[in-house]
Design an enzyme around this catalytic site. Sequence first.
Site, PDB file in Angstrom:
ATOM      1  N   GLY A  43       0.815  -1.209   0.000  1.00  0.00           N
ATOM      2  CA  GLY A  43       0.000   0.000   0.000  1.00  0.00           C
ATOM      3  C   GLY A  43       0.844   1.253   0.000  1.00  0.00           C
ATOM      4  O   GLY A  43       0.466   2.275   0.578  1.00  0.00           O
ATOM      5  N   GLY A  77       1.386   4.604   3.965  1.00  0.00           N
ATOM      6  CA  GLY A  77       2.332   3.820   3.184  1.00  0.00           C
ATOM      7  C   GLY A  77       3.151   4.673   2.246  1.00  0.00           C
ATOM      8  O   GLY A  77       4.355   4.460   2.079  1.00  0.00           O
ATOM      9  N   SER A 113      -3.296  -0.412  14.407  1.00  0.00           N
ATOM     10  CA  SER A 113      -4.136   0.770  14.506  1.00  0.00           C
ATOM     11  C   SER A 113      -4.480   1.027  15.960  1.00  0.00           C
ATOM     12  O   SER A 113      -4.732   0.087  16.732  1.00  0.00           O
ATOM     13  CB  SER A 113      -5.422   0.592  13.700  1.00  0.00           C
ATOM     14  OG  SER A 113      -6.341   1.648  13.944  1.00  0.00           O
ATOM     15  N   TYR A 170     -13.362  -3.497  11.084  1.00  0.00           N
ATOM     16  CA  TYR A 170     -12.054  -2.925  10.716  1.00  0.00           C
ATOM     17  C   TYR A 170     -11.097  -2.989  11.903  1.00  0.00           C
ATOM     18  O   TYR A 170      -9.948  -3.443  11.762  1.00  0.00           O
ATOM     19  CB  TYR A 170     -12.212  -1.484  10.259  1.00  0.00           C
ATOM     20  CG  TYR A 170     -10.872  -0.784  10.094  1.00  0.00           C
ATOM     21  CD1 TYR A 170     -10.062  -1.055   8.999  1.00  0.00           C
ATOM     22  CD2 TYR A 170     -10.410   0.115  11.060  1.00  0.00           C
ATOM     23  CE1 TYR A 170      -8.819  -0.440   8.863  1.00  0.00           C
ATOM     24  CE2 TYR A 170      -9.182   0.726  10.930  1.00  0.00           C
ATOM     25  CZ  TYR A 170      -8.392   0.451   9.832  1.00  0.00           C
ATOM     26  OH  TYR A 170      -7.159   1.059   9.709  1.00  0.00           O
TER      27      TYR A 170
END
Length: 334
Positions: free
Chosen positions: A27, A33, A156, A181
């Site tokens: 990414g 990224g 995250s 997520y």
Amino acid sequence: MLSTSSTPPWDVRQLPRADDSVFLVTGGNAGIGYFAAEQLSATGATVVLGSRSPAKAEAAMASIRARVPGARVRAVRLDLADLSSLEAAVESLEVERLEAVVHNAGVALDKPPRRETGDAHELMFGTNHLGHFALTWWLMPLLSAAPAARVVTMGSFAAKSERLDLDDLQSRRDYRPKRTYGRSKLAQMYFGVELDRRLRAVGSTVASVVVHPGGALDSLTPSRPPVHVRPTSARLSTAPAALLVQGKHAGAWPAVRAVLDPAVRGGELWGPRVFGLRGEPRREPVWNHLADVSVAARLWDASCDLTGVDLGTVTRLAPFNDGAAQLPGGSAIG
């Protein structure tokens, strides 16, 4: 990878040289990224952007070259949602060794319906976790061929308040996009910690480090046209938020340090200095739920079953002097 002698204090704006290294950033064409790739390119390393979109990868490479004179950057097509494509993606790297991979790419959905990959996995769990899990299998011979390679997993802060439902990893019974997520990122982080535990158990030279970017907002991210353009209105309206969070350029700092700093050790967790939300990267205690080895082991076994790869086998690879790697039973790949 880097000399540990006379290591100066870490400075995010004066990174050490890594001229002979090759780094892969999944990414790497956008968001955190992209900034990780831009910063790593400034070290003299060869940086490979893993991207689903050749056009976006071209734009990202042009932006990096415009800001980093002499940058050695290239791209490979990488689709983590398609497990059958990963072997070819790794072969297209065309390198003998890999000093680090940053597992950064991801999908974040904010509303229903639930979506699946072509392999019938829930899209976020299948891409963010299972895709990187399987990719590590294919990359391990290249990582083992380097003297001290790093697998850096981008987690995250949203995962800190989540817990895995090991009986519903695919969110078939109860799909809520934001929670799914967060759990997909938590699964990634469990994987990063468990991978290092297993690498240490077999004496591997590869280390696995988990990082997170804290609070990283587009509105606080400097412009990199056409990759990212920040309107003046957004900059002004979100200025107060900069007291608590940061842009994606700073969100990349923990991953970049985990790749480059010889003082970073496998099994560690790195994030922003200020409340885990903003600031320069620092080591922080591994979250209590991430230290649960029974959950990590069950997730590992489930991931092997779902991807069809046995990372328990690949972590027993031992590098030879010629860069090949030994499989149990005596055959070699590399």
